[in-house]
Write an enzyme that holds these catalytic residues in place. Structure first.
Site, PDB file in Angstrom:
ATOM      1  CE1 TYR A 136      -9.067  -3.687   0.600  1.00 16.45           C
ATOM      2  CE2 TYR A 136      -8.346  -1.595  -0.331  1.00 16.45           C
ATOM      3  CZ  TYR A 136      -8.101  -2.725   0.434  1.00 16.45           C
ATOM      4  OH  TYR A 136      -6.875  -2.890   1.042  1.00 16.45           O
ATOM      5  CG  HIS A 140      -4.944  -6.568  -0.252  1.00 15.43           C
ATOM      6  ND1 HIS A 140      -6.152  -6.788   0.350  1.00 15.43           N
ATOM      7  CD2 HIS A 140      -4.912  -7.390  -1.342  1.00 15.43           C
ATOM      8  CE1 HIS A 140      -6.831  -7.693  -0.356  1.00 15.43           C
ATOM      9  NE2 HIS A 140      -6.095  -8.065  -1.386  1.00 15.43           N
ATOM     10  CE  LYS A 181      -3.776  -2.423   2.412  1.00 14.29           C
ATOM     11  NZ  LYS A 181      -4.779  -2.358   3.504  1.00 14.29           N
ATOM     12  CG  ASN A 189      -3.709  -2.271   7.031  1.00 17.68           C
ATOM     13  OD1 ASN A 189      -3.551  -1.960   5.863  1.00 17.68           O
ATOM     14  ND2 ASN A 189      -4.789  -2.910   7.462  1.00 17.68           N
ATOM     15  CD  GLU A 200      -8.256  -9.701  -3.654  1.00 18.92           C
ATOM     16  OE1 GLU A 200      -7.107 -10.048  -3.313  1.00 18.92           O
ATOM     17  OE2 GLU A 200      -9.169  -9.481  -2.823  1.00 18.92           O
TER      18      GLU A 200
HETATM   19  N1  LIG Z   1     -10.628   3.159   9.582  1.00 20.02           N
HETATM   20  C1  LIG Z   1     -10.994   1.882   9.496  1.00 20.02           C
HETATM   21  N2  LIG Z   1     -10.464   1.154   8.503  1.00 20.02           N
HETATM   22  C2  LIG Z   1     -10.827  -0.127   8.419  1.00 20.02           C
HETATM   23  C3  LIG Z   1     -11.738  -0.748   9.326  1.00 20.02           C
HETATM   24  N3  LIG Z   1     -11.901  -2.044   8.964  1.00 20.02           N
HETATM   25  C4  LIG Z   1     -11.121  -2.208   7.876  1.00 20.02           C
HETATM   26  N4  LIG Z   1     -10.489  -1.053   7.547  1.00 20.02           N
HETATM   27  C5  LIG Z   1      -9.557  -0.829   6.432  1.00 20.02           C
HETATM   28  O1  LIG Z   1     -10.042  -1.497   5.293  1.00 20.02           O
HETATM   29  C6  LIG Z   1      -9.101  -2.455   4.830  1.00 20.02           C
HETATM   30  C7  LIG Z   1      -9.836  -3.678   4.337  1.00 20.02           C
HETATM   31  O2  LIG Z   1     -10.478  -4.303   5.443  1.00 20.02           O
HETATM   32  P1  LIG Z   1     -10.488  -5.884   5.608  1.00 20.02           P
HETATM   33  O3  LIG Z   1     -10.548  -6.523   4.259  1.00 20.02           O
HETATM   34  O4  LIG Z   1     -11.526  -6.227   6.601  1.00 20.02           O
HETATM   35  O5  LIG Z   1      -9.064  -6.157   6.312  1.00 20.02           O
HETATM   36  P2  LIG Z   1      -7.814  -6.974   5.759  1.00 20.02           P
HETATM   37  O6  LIG Z   1      -8.281  -8.091   4.884  1.00 20.02           O
HETATM   38  O7  LIG Z   1      -6.932  -7.299   6.899  1.00 20.02           O
HETATM   39  O8  LIG Z   1      -7.063  -5.860   4.904  1.00 20.02           O
HETATM   40  P3  LIG Z   1      -6.794  -5.847   3.323  1.00 20.02           P
HETATM   41  O9  LIG Z   1      -5.732  -6.879   3.118  1.00 20.02           O
HETATM   42  O10 LIG Z   1      -6.366  -4.455   2.997  1.00 20.02           O
HETATM   43  O11 LIG Z   1      -8.066  -6.261   2.615  1.00 20.02           O
HETATM   44  C8  LIG Z   1      -8.195  -2.734   6.029  1.00 20.02           C
HETATM   45  O12 LIG Z   1      -6.893  -3.095   5.643  1.00 20.02           O
HETATM   46  C9  LIG Z   1      -8.217  -1.419   6.780  1.00 20.02           C
HETATM   47  O13 LIG Z   1      -7.203  -0.538   6.318  1.00 20.02           O
HETATM   48  C10 LIG Z   1     -12.295   0.056  10.365  1.00 20.02           C
HETATM   49  O14 LIG Z   1     -13.091  -0.405  11.185  1.00 20.02           O
HETATM   50  N5  LIG Z   1     -11.879   1.365  10.405  1.00 20.02           N
HETATM   51 MG   LIG Z   2      -9.388  -7.806   3.094  1.00 20.33          MG
END
Ligand SMILES: Nc1nc2c(ncn2[C@@H]2O[C@H](COP(=O)(O)OP(=O)(O)OP(=O)(O)O)[C@@H](O)[C@H]2O)c(=O)[nH]1
Ligand SMILES: [Mg+2]
Length: 137
Positions: free
Chosen positions: A49, A115, A9, A112, A126
């Site tokens: 996403y 991905h 990212k 973070n 993807e």
């Molecule tokens: N600010 C905020 N960001 C969130 C929250 N939940 C998820 N995100 C963001 O959205 C992204 C995608 O969420 P998820 O798919 O649930 O998490 P993930 O699979 O660990 O992350 P990715 O690998 O980026 O998809 C995350 O990496 C976070 O940066 C939340 O509650 N608050």
């Molecule tokens: Mg995810």
């Protein structure tokens, strides 16, 4: 052998963490099958996403993921889908295991570092979004 989709990212690129993260992936024994640096359009980010488009945090996520350079990759290895998720650590770096990438380098849930696909099905979807069949041999 499984293929999974991984993206560095904008914060990882901005903080010069590409080398550290790539060497972890290579040292693990995974093969980097394909790789490209780009800046995502809003449209690409929405497709990537798609399961989060209606979530309250989506505007912030969209702004962040399109804010700078990302690196798209296809990673191959034995059980690579679950393995890469384990290397990433939990979504919130403050809860991620200390040795994971997010646990080591991260400090914010919204920025973070990387991905990785969360299932074989997501990996296929993807990979198809970012690479052609010809690029992922
Ligand atoms: N600010 C905020 N960001 C969130 C929250 N939940 C998820 N995100 C963001 O959205 C992204 C995608 O969420 P998820 O798919 O649930 O998490 P993930 O699979 O660990 O992350 P990715 O690998 O980026 O998809 C995350 O990496 C976070 O940066 C939340 O509650 N608050
Ligand atoms: Mg995810």
């Amino acid at each position: 052998m499984e293929k999974t989709f991984v993206m560095l990212k904008p914060d990882a690129v901005e903080r010069n963490l590409m080398g550290d993260i790539l060497s972890r992936i290579e040292n693990k024994g995974y093969r980097i099958v394909a790789m490209r640096m780009e800046v995502l359009s809003d449209d690409q980010a929405k497709k990537h996403y798609e399961e989060h488009v209606e979530k309250p945090f989506f505007p912030e996520l969209l702004e962040f993921i399109t804010s700078g350079r990302v690196v798209d990759m296809v990673i191959e290895g034995e059980k690579a889908v679950a393995g890469m998720r384990k290397m990433l650590g939990a979504t919130d770096p403050n809860e991620a295991e200390a040795g994971s990438i997010r646990g080591t380098f991260g400090f914010s849930k919204s920025t973070n570092l990387l991905h990785a696909s969360d299932s074989l099905e997501s990996a296929k979807r993807e990979i198809d979004l970012y690479f052609t069949e010809k690029e992922i041999f």
